[in-house]
Design a protein around this motif. Structure first.
Motif, PDB file in Angstrom:
ATOM      1  N   VAL A 278      -2.143 -14.864  -4.559  1.00  0.00           N
ATOM      2  CA  VAL A 278      -2.057 -13.456  -4.165  1.00  0.00           C
ATOM      3  C   VAL A 278      -2.221 -12.546  -5.380  1.00  0.00           C
ATOM      4  CG1 VAL A 278      -0.582 -11.675  -3.133  1.00  0.00           C
ATOM      5  CG2 VAL A 278      -0.671 -13.962  -2.121  1.00  0.00           C
ATOM      6  N   ALA A 279      -1.646 -12.942  -6.515  1.00  0.00           N
ATOM      7  CA  ALA A 279      -1.784 -12.137  -7.739  1.00  0.00           C
ATOM      8  C   ALA A 279      -3.241 -12.059  -8.179  1.00  0.00           C
ATOM      9  CB  ALA A 279      -0.921 -12.727  -8.847  1.00  0.00           C
ATOM     10  N   LEU A 280      -3.982 -13.145  -8.033  1.00  0.00           N
ATOM     11  CA  LEU A 280      -5.395 -13.136  -8.412  1.00  0.00           C
ATOM     12  C   LEU A 280      -6.233 -12.290  -7.449  1.00  0.00           C
ATOM     13  CD1 LEU A 280      -5.853 -16.896  -9.374  1.00  0.00           C
ATOM     14  CD2 LEU A 280      -6.089 -14.947 -10.932  1.00  0.00           C
TER      15      LEU A 280
ATOM     16  N   SER B 261      -3.203 -16.055   4.326  1.00  0.00           N
ATOM     17  CA  SER B 261      -3.562 -14.791   4.972  1.00  0.00           C
ATOM     18  C   SER B 261      -2.319 -13.966   5.315  1.00  0.00           C
ATOM     19  CB  SER B 261      -4.376 -15.051   6.241  1.00  0.00           C
ATOM     20  OG  SER B 261      -5.697 -15.418   5.921  1.00  0.00           O
ATOM     21  N   GLU B 262      -1.268 -14.626   5.770  1.00  0.00           N
ATOM     22  CA  GLU B 262      -0.027 -13.911   6.082  1.00  0.00           C
ATOM     23  C   GLU B 262       0.524 -13.234   4.832  1.00  0.00           C
ATOM     24  OE1 GLU B 262       3.733 -14.991   8.790  1.00  0.00           O
ATOM     25  OE2 GLU B 262       3.626 -16.203   6.961  1.00  0.00           O
ATOM     26  N   ALA B 263       0.493 -13.937   3.704  1.00  0.00           N
ATOM     27  CA  ALA B 263       0.996 -13.352   2.464  1.00  0.00           C
ATOM     28  C   ALA B 263       0.175 -12.135   2.045  1.00  0.00           C
ATOM     29  CB  ALA B 263       0.995 -14.400   1.348  1.00  0.00           C
TER      30      ALA B 263
ATOM     31  N   GLN C 169       1.088  -9.219   4.294  1.00  0.00           N
ATOM     32  CA  GLN C 169       2.425  -8.692   4.007  1.00  0.00           C
ATOM     33  C   GLN C 169       2.479  -7.930   2.687  1.00  0.00           C
ATOM     34  OE1 GLN C 169       4.624 -12.365   4.180  1.00  0.00           O
ATOM     35  NE2 GLN C 169       5.224 -12.084   6.318  1.00  0.00           N
ATOM     36  N   ARG C 170       1.821  -8.477   1.654  1.00  0.00           N
ATOM     37  CA  ARG C 170       1.994  -7.944   0.300  1.00  0.00           C
ATOM     38  C   ARG C 170       0.923  -6.940  -0.114  1.00  0.00           C
ATOM     39  NH1 ARG C 170       3.405 -13.503  -3.069  1.00  0.00           N
ATOM     40  NH2 ARG C 170       4.507 -14.589  -1.385  1.00  0.00           N
ATOM     41  N   LEU C 171      -0.211  -6.944   0.574  1.00  0.00           N
ATOM     42  CA  LEU C 171      -1.308  -6.043   0.222  1.00  0.00           C
ATOM     43  C   LEU C 171      -1.678  -5.227   1.458  1.00  0.00           C
ATOM     44  CD1 LEU C 171      -3.378  -8.692  -1.789  1.00  0.00           C
ATOM     45  CD2 LEU C 171      -1.896  -6.908  -2.737  1.00  0.00           C
ATOM     46  N   PRO C 172      -0.874  -4.206   1.755  1.00  0.00           N
ATOM     47  CA  PRO C 172      -0.993  -3.492   3.034  1.00  0.00           C
ATOM     48  C   PRO C 172      -2.287  -2.716   3.220  1.00  0.00           C
ATOM     49  CG  PRO C 172       0.573  -2.405   1.568  1.00  0.00           C
ATOM     50  CD  PRO C 172       0.240  -3.702   0.933  1.00  0.00           C
ATOM     51  N   GLN C 173      -3.071  -2.533   2.162  1.00  0.00           N
ATOM     52  CA  GLN C 173      -4.350  -1.828   2.293  1.00  0.00           C
ATOM     53  C   GLN C 173      -5.442  -2.744   2.841  1.00  0.00           C
ATOM     54  OE1 GLN C 173      -4.107   1.332   1.658  1.00  0.00           O
ATOM     55  NE2 GLN C 173      -3.612   1.831  -0.465  1.00  0.00           N
ATOM     56  N   ALA C 174      -5.204  -4.048   2.802  1.00  0.00           N
ATOM     57  CA  ALA C 174      -6.268  -5.009   3.088  1.00  0.00           C
ATOM     58  C   ALA C 174      -6.358  -5.364   4.564  1.00  0.00           C
ATOM     59  CB  ALA C 174      -6.053  -6.278   2.274  1.00  0.00           C
ATOM     60  N   ARG C 175      -7.591  -5.581   4.974  1.00  0.00           N
ATOM     61  CA  ARG C 175      -7.902  -6.162   6.276  1.00  0.00           C
ATOM     62  C   ARG C 175      -8.283  -7.623   6.023  1.00  0.00           C
ATOM     63  NH1 ARG C 175     -13.532  -4.603   9.316  1.00  0.00           N
ATOM     64  NH2 ARG C 175     -13.539  -6.287  10.857  1.00  0.00           N
TER      65      ARG C 175
ATOM     66  N   PHE D 143       0.170  -8.356  13.179  1.00  0.00           N
ATOM     67  CA  PHE D 143      -0.605  -7.496  12.270  1.00  0.00           C
ATOM     68  C   PHE D 143      -1.742  -6.768  12.981  1.00  0.00           C
ATOM     69  CE2 PHE D 143       1.383 -10.694   9.544  1.00  0.00           C
ATOM     70  CZ  PHE D 143       1.968  -9.895   8.581  1.00  0.00           C
ATOM     71  N   GLY D 144      -1.869  -7.013  14.273  1.00  0.00           N
ATOM     72  CA  GLY D 144      -2.828  -6.261  15.075  1.00  0.00           C
ATOM     73  C   GLY D 144      -4.257  -6.398  14.581  1.00  0.00           C
ATOM     74  N   ASP D 145      -4.953  -5.246  14.528  1.00  0.00           N
ATOM     75  CA  ASP D 145      -6.383  -5.301  14.176  1.00  0.00           C
ATOM     76  C   ASP D 145      -6.631  -5.428  12.676  1.00  0.00           C
ATOM     77  OD1 ASP D 145      -5.751  -2.776  13.317  1.00  0.00           O
ATOM     78  OD2 ASP D 145      -7.070  -1.722  14.725  1.00  0.00           O
ATOM     79  N   ARG D 146      -5.571  -5.586  11.888  1.00  0.00           N
ATOM     80  CA  ARG D 146      -5.775  -5.910  10.465  1.00  0.00           C
ATOM     81  C   ARG D 146      -6.230  -7.353  10.291  1.00  0.00           C
ATOM     82  NH1 ARG D 146      -0.956  -5.341   6.895  1.00  0.00           N
ATOM     83  NH2 ARG D 146      -2.498  -5.767   5.270  1.00  0.00           N
ATOM     84  N   PHE D 147      -6.084  -8.178  11.326  1.00  0.00           N
ATOM     85  CA  PHE D 147      -6.469  -9.586  11.245  1.00  0.00           C
ATOM     86  C   PHE D 147      -7.517  -9.914  12.299  1.00  0.00           C
ATOM     87  CE2 PHE D 147      -5.839 -13.998  12.821  1.00  0.00           C
ATOM     88  CZ  PHE D 147      -6.326 -14.660  11.705  1.00  0.00           C
TER      89      PHE D 147
END
Length: 326
Positions: free
Chosen positions: A15-17, A40-42, A45-51, A72-76
């Motif tokens: 996730v850091a990378l 993908s779950e991480a 959860q941790r990068l709320p701007q990402a789809r 996460f709805g339509d973010r995934f």
């Protein structure tokens, strides 16, 4: 049915990378090996701007990950595909590039855990080993039809099996009387064929053969050989590709592709870098990163992991011949 949970390997480091590429609104992350959706779950959860777009060839993995990530709805978005189809998946979503791509190579914990899939040698089950059980030839089909020469090549190349030719000859001999159908048939042959001193070292005597058959049935190296260059092409400037490998053949292929993409192609004694000659990508990791003792104790699967990452620093079009459209 509740979704089984397994600890993703090097989750925090992955996730850091990925994070620097996924901090802007609307950024898109493609998980090419979705599995049960742990990485993908991480990210969600941790990068709320990402789809997040999750790709998997296994319909059961897609069902379970959709269940897990439904909140996460339509973010995934989950897509049934093989990951060398990445360009088609991205285009099908109406995108001209993405911001991060991730590969967690090899067989998933879920596939190993489901006895009927035939990936594990510890339990008797049909010799299937297809990551997508809806299409293609099974491991039994391969054992029952391939020539001794082809079986030898598969066992030697994908399993680094020292007794490849001996095993292949015995497979061909036995199948003439009784075709192979279950993992127990094959394990019994391996115990009878591999010399006793060799069986006492290097883990279970079936490990290398089962790995080789799985890689052949799913064309894992061929898919990876096509997918890595595709992933480098599909990321925009600032985008990253992160790969976790567990097998030396996989890691060697990734290492070579990353090295080629980041190599400065000018004479070493040139005192300056001509404009336009800079590599379009840069290495983010120094060599391959590995898990520490604590992570391996918590998650034994991490023992063989090799983690690599690259980032695009220049538009891909600068390195295409004039007149070639992207």
């Amino acid at each position: 049915m509740s979704t089984p949970r397994h600890a993703p390997v090097l989750l925090d480091r992955v996730v850091a990378l990925l994070a620097p590429a996924l901090e802007r609104p609307g950024s898109v992350y493609v998980d090419c090996t979705l599995g049960l959706g742990g990485h993908s779950e991480a990210v969600l959860q941790r990068l709320p701007q990402a789809r997040v777009v999750g790709i998997d060839r296994d319909p059961e993995a897609l069902r379970l990950s959709r269940e897990r990530l439904a909140s996460f709805g339509d973010r995934f978005t989950a897509v049934h595909a093989v990951y060398d189809e990445l360009p088609e998946v991205v285009a099908g979503l109406g995108l001209d590039h993405v911001d991060a791509v991730f590969f967690d190579l090899g067989v998933s914990s879920m596939q190993l855990d489901v006895r009927e899939r035939g990936f594990a040698y510890a339990e008797d089950a049909p010799l299937d080993m297809r990551m997508d059980p809806t299409t293609g030839a099974t491991a039994a089909d391969l054992l029952n039809t391939a020539t001794a020469q082809e079986l030898t090549r598969i066992l030697r190349e994908y399993g680094e099996e020292k007794f490849a030719s001996r095993i292949a000859r015995e497979v061909v001999r036995r199948r003439e009387a009784t075709p192979f159908t279950t993992s127990a048939d094959l394990v019994e042959l391996l115990y009878a064929t591999i010399p006793a001193p060799a069986r006492r070292t290097g883990g279970h005597p079936a490990k290398r053969t089962f790995q080789a058959l799985r890689m052949a049935v799913n064309d894992e190296l061929g898919v990876l050989r096509r997918a890595i260059p595709a992933s480098l092409d599909v990321i925009g400037v600032g985008g990253r590709v992160v790969v976790e490998s567990y097998h030396s053949l996989e890691d060697r292929l990734v290492k070579r592709a990353f090295a080629d993409a980041t190599r400065l192609d000018v004479p070493p004694d040139l005192p300056f870098v001509p404009e336009g000659s800079e590599p379009a990508l840069r290495l983010v990791t120094r060599g391959a990163e590995q898990a520490d003792e604590h992570e391996i104790a918590e998650n034994p699967r991490a023992a063989s992991v090799r983690l690599r990452a690259v980032e695009r620093v220049l538009p891909a079009s600068r390195h295409l011949p004039p007149g070639v459209a992207r």
